[in-house]
Design a protein around this motif. Sequence first.
Motif, PDB file in Angstrom:
ATOM      1  N   ALA A 140     -23.829  29.264  39.543  1.00  0.00           N
ATOM      2  CA  ALA A 140     -22.709  29.376  40.702  1.00  0.00           C
ATOM      3  C   ALA A 140     -23.557  29.724  41.911  1.00  0.00           C
ATOM      4  O   ALA A 140     -24.784  30.480  41.925  1.00  0.00           O
ATOM      5  CB  ALA A 140     -21.966  30.363  40.313  1.00  0.00           C
ATOM      6  N   LEU A 141     -23.330  28.869  43.095  1.00  0.00           N
ATOM      7  CA  LEU A 141     -24.082  29.017  44.199  1.00  0.00           C
ATOM      8  C   LEU A 141     -23.416  30.395  45.089  1.00  0.00           C
ATOM      9  O   LEU A 141     -22.214  30.597  45.163  1.00  0.00           O
ATOM     10  CB  LEU A 141     -23.867  27.972  45.316  1.00  0.00           C
ATOM     11  CG  LEU A 141     -24.323  26.694  44.740  1.00  0.00           C
ATOM     12  CD1 LEU A 141     -24.336  25.460  45.710  1.00  0.00           C
ATOM     13  CD2 LEU A 141     -25.939  26.846  44.071  1.00  0.00           C
ATOM     14  N   VAL A 142     -24.330  31.195  45.574  1.00  0.00           N
ATOM     15  CA  VAL A 142     -24.052  32.468  46.254  1.00  0.00           C
ATOM     16  C   VAL A 142     -24.066  31.771  47.798  1.00  0.00           C
ATOM     17  O   VAL A 142     -24.929  31.665  48.235  1.00  0.00           O
ATOM     18  CB  VAL A 142     -24.903  33.677  46.147  1.00  0.00           C
ATOM     19  CG1 VAL A 142     -24.330  34.643  47.044  1.00  0.00           C
ATOM     20  CG2 VAL A 142     -24.834  34.009  44.683  1.00  0.00           C
ATOM     21  N   GLU A 143     -22.785  31.799  48.634  1.00  0.00           N
ATOM     22  CA  GLU A 143     -22.656  30.957  49.701  1.00  0.00           C
ATOM     23  C   GLU A 143     -22.016  31.961  50.958  1.00  0.00           C
ATOM     24  O   GLU A 143     -20.992  31.822  50.982  1.00  0.00           O
ATOM     25  CB  GLU A 143     -21.941  29.728  49.333  1.00  0.00           C
ATOM     26  CG  GLU A 143     -22.659  28.460  48.610  1.00  0.00           C
ATOM     27  CD  GLU A 143     -21.879  27.302  48.728  1.00  0.00           C
ATOM     28  OE1 GLU A 143     -22.413  26.251  49.382  1.00  0.00           O
ATOM     29  OE2 GLU A 143     -20.802  27.284  48.356  1.00  0.00           O
ATOM     30  N   ASP A 144     -22.881  32.962  51.149  1.00  0.00           N
ATOM     31  CA  ASP A 144     -22.232  33.961  52.074  1.00  0.00           C
ATOM     32  C   ASP A 144     -22.212  33.394  53.568  1.00  0.00           C
ATOM     33  O   ASP A 144     -21.699  33.847  54.509  1.00  0.00           O
ATOM     34  CB  ASP A 144     -23.162  35.013  52.165  1.00  0.00           C
ATOM     35  CG  ASP A 144     -24.492  34.875  52.358  1.00  0.00           C
ATOM     36  OD1 ASP A 144     -24.972  33.596  52.640  1.00  0.00           O
ATOM     37  OD2 ASP A 144     -25.499  35.822  52.441  1.00  0.00           O
ATOM     38  N   ALA A 149     -12.716  30.263  51.698  1.00  0.00           N
ATOM     39  CA  ALA A 149     -12.913  29.420  50.412  1.00  0.00           C
ATOM     40  C   ALA A 149     -12.478  28.093  50.477  1.00  0.00           C
ATOM     41  O   ALA A 149     -11.507  27.973  51.188  1.00  0.00           O
ATOM     42  CB  ALA A 149     -12.054  30.383  49.550  1.00  0.00           C
ATOM     43  N   MET A 150     -12.909  27.177  49.672  1.00  0.00           N
ATOM     44  CA  MET A 150     -12.762  25.647  49.885  1.00  0.00           C
ATOM     45  C   MET A 150     -11.401  25.490  49.068  1.00  0.00           C
ATOM     46  O   MET A 150     -11.160  25.705  48.293  1.00  0.00           O
ATOM     47  CB  MET A 150     -13.844  24.841  49.195  1.00  0.00           C
ATOM     48  CG  MET A 150     -13.664  23.418  49.355  1.00  0.00           C
ATOM     49  SD  MET A 150     -15.125  22.450  49.157  1.00  0.00           S
ATOM     50  CE  MET A 150     -14.886  22.590  47.106  1.00  0.00           C
ATOM     51  N   VAL A 164     -29.670  13.325  49.044  1.00  0.00           N
ATOM     52  CA  VAL A 164     -29.185  14.849  48.931  1.00  0.00           C
ATOM     53  C   VAL A 164     -27.541  14.654  48.968  1.00  0.00           C
ATOM     54  O   VAL A 164     -27.130  13.810  49.650  1.00  0.00           O
ATOM     55  CB  VAL A 164     -29.752  15.575  50.270  1.00  0.00           C
ATOM     56  CG1 VAL A 164     -31.340  15.757  50.052  1.00  0.00           C
ATOM     57  CG2 VAL A 164     -29.628  14.658  51.623  1.00  0.00           C
ATOM     58  N   PHE A 165     -27.087  16.050  48.533  1.00  0.00           N
ATOM     59  CA  PHE A 165     -25.627  16.084  48.774  1.00  0.00           C
ATOM     60  C   PHE A 165     -25.520  17.142  49.867  1.00  0.00           C
ATOM     61  O   PHE A 165     -26.247  18.262  49.709  1.00  0.00           O
ATOM     62  CB  PHE A 165     -24.967  16.574  47.328  1.00  0.00           C
ATOM     63  CG  PHE A 165     -23.595  16.840  47.413  1.00  0.00           C
ATOM     64  CD1 PHE A 165     -22.729  15.704  46.835  1.00  0.00           C
ATOM     65  CD2 PHE A 165     -22.693  17.628  47.665  1.00  0.00           C
ATOM     66  CE1 PHE A 165     -21.502  15.287  46.584  1.00  0.00           C
ATOM     67  CE2 PHE A 165     -21.633  17.726  47.753  1.00  0.00           C
ATOM     68  CZ  PHE A 165     -20.912  16.708  47.166  1.00  0.00           C
ATOM     69  N   VAL A 166     -24.736  16.761  50.882  1.00  0.00           N
ATOM     70  CA  VAL A 166     -24.525  17.841  51.977  1.00  0.00           C
ATOM     71  C   VAL A 166     -23.095  18.142  52.251  1.00  0.00           C
ATOM     72  O   VAL A 166     -22.218  17.593  51.773  1.00  0.00           O
ATOM     73  CB  VAL A 166     -25.168  16.952  53.336  1.00  0.00           C
ATOM     74  CG1 VAL A 166     -26.479  16.723  53.296  1.00  0.00           C
ATOM     75  CG2 VAL A 166     -24.207  15.956  53.651  1.00  0.00           C
ATOM     76  N   MET A 167     -22.831  19.364  52.591  1.00  0.00           N
ATOM     77  CA  MET A 167     -21.435  19.707  53.020  1.00  0.00           C
ATOM     78  C   MET A 167     -21.528  20.715  54.276  1.00  0.00           C
ATOM     79  O   MET A 167     -22.686  21.180  54.784  1.00  0.00           O
ATOM     80  CB  MET A 167     -21.131  20.782  51.698  1.00  0.00           C
ATOM     81  CG  MET A 167     -20.837  20.135  50.641  1.00  0.00           C
ATOM     82  SD  MET A 167     -20.163  21.073  49.214  1.00  0.00           S
ATOM     83  CE  MET A 167     -18.659  21.320  49.463  1.00  0.00           C
ATOM     84  N   GLY A 168     -20.383  21.080  55.134  1.00  0.00           N
ATOM     85  CA  GLY A 168     -20.387  21.671  56.175  1.00  0.00           C
ATOM     86  C   GLY A 168     -19.997  23.246  55.663  1.00  0.00           C
ATOM     87  O   GLY A 168     -19.369  23.460  54.514  1.00  0.00           O
ATOM     88  N   ASP A 169     -20.653  24.251  56.480  1.00  0.00           N
ATOM     89  CA  ASP A 169     -20.123  25.396  56.219  1.00  0.00           C
ATOM     90  C   ASP A 169     -18.675  25.937  56.192  1.00  0.00           C
ATOM     91  O   ASP A 169     -17.941  26.627  55.764  1.00  0.00           O
ATOM     92  CB  ASP A 169     -20.982  26.326  57.010  1.00  0.00           C
ATOM     93  CG  ASP A 169     -22.406  26.412  56.755  1.00  0.00           C
ATOM     94  OD1 ASP A 169     -22.777  25.739  55.714  1.00  0.00           O
ATOM     95  OD2 ASP A 169     -23.271  27.217  57.496  1.00  0.00           O
TER      96      ASP A 169
END
Length: 205
Positions: A140-144, A149-150, A164-169
Amino acid sequence: MKSKRIMKEIFDWGRTLIFAVLLSILISGFIVQPSIISEASMEPTLVGQDSFHDDKVGDRVMIFKSVYILGNAPKYGDIVIIDSRVDRERTFMDEIIDNPLIKRIMRENNDRHFWIKRVIGEAGDFLEFKEGTVYRNDAALVEDYIKEAMIGDFESVLVPENHVFVMGDNRNMSRDSREIGPVPTENVVGKVLFRFYPFDKISKY
């Protein structure tokens, strides 16, 4: 005699001006380039400007264009600029045409296909979304850094080689690899080095 001296001065100034323009194109196209954040997809990390609210000014950042050209691969957590047109191969001419100075001269604005995102997965990673959390290789990624929440889901994906796989904050307001798929590394055109405006939010990435 005087006219010759004037012509020589004009020629010298013209030569200096041409050199300065070419140097500016080289620096902004292949080394470093300032940019204004124009979207909300990376909030709260980077704030995008809002045409409906004059008091919401987009963050100014400095982008290092050469970091990936020199052979370095994008890494986890890098905030990058991507060319979202993943179905076409980028060429050297793209680097020239996409130069801010060239676009200003040509009076063109084709920045809509340039997105700013965060690298979530590298080549060979298996990414999935379970119970509101992104997992990379079963961890699990810790995404502070994310805004909230998505909502929704995305299909599990194995990131191909040289992608690469990219996502916005700001997951719920971001177009990213969930829509266009893994991004070829050649489409990663730069890395955000630091934010230099607003002055009270100067930070390095």
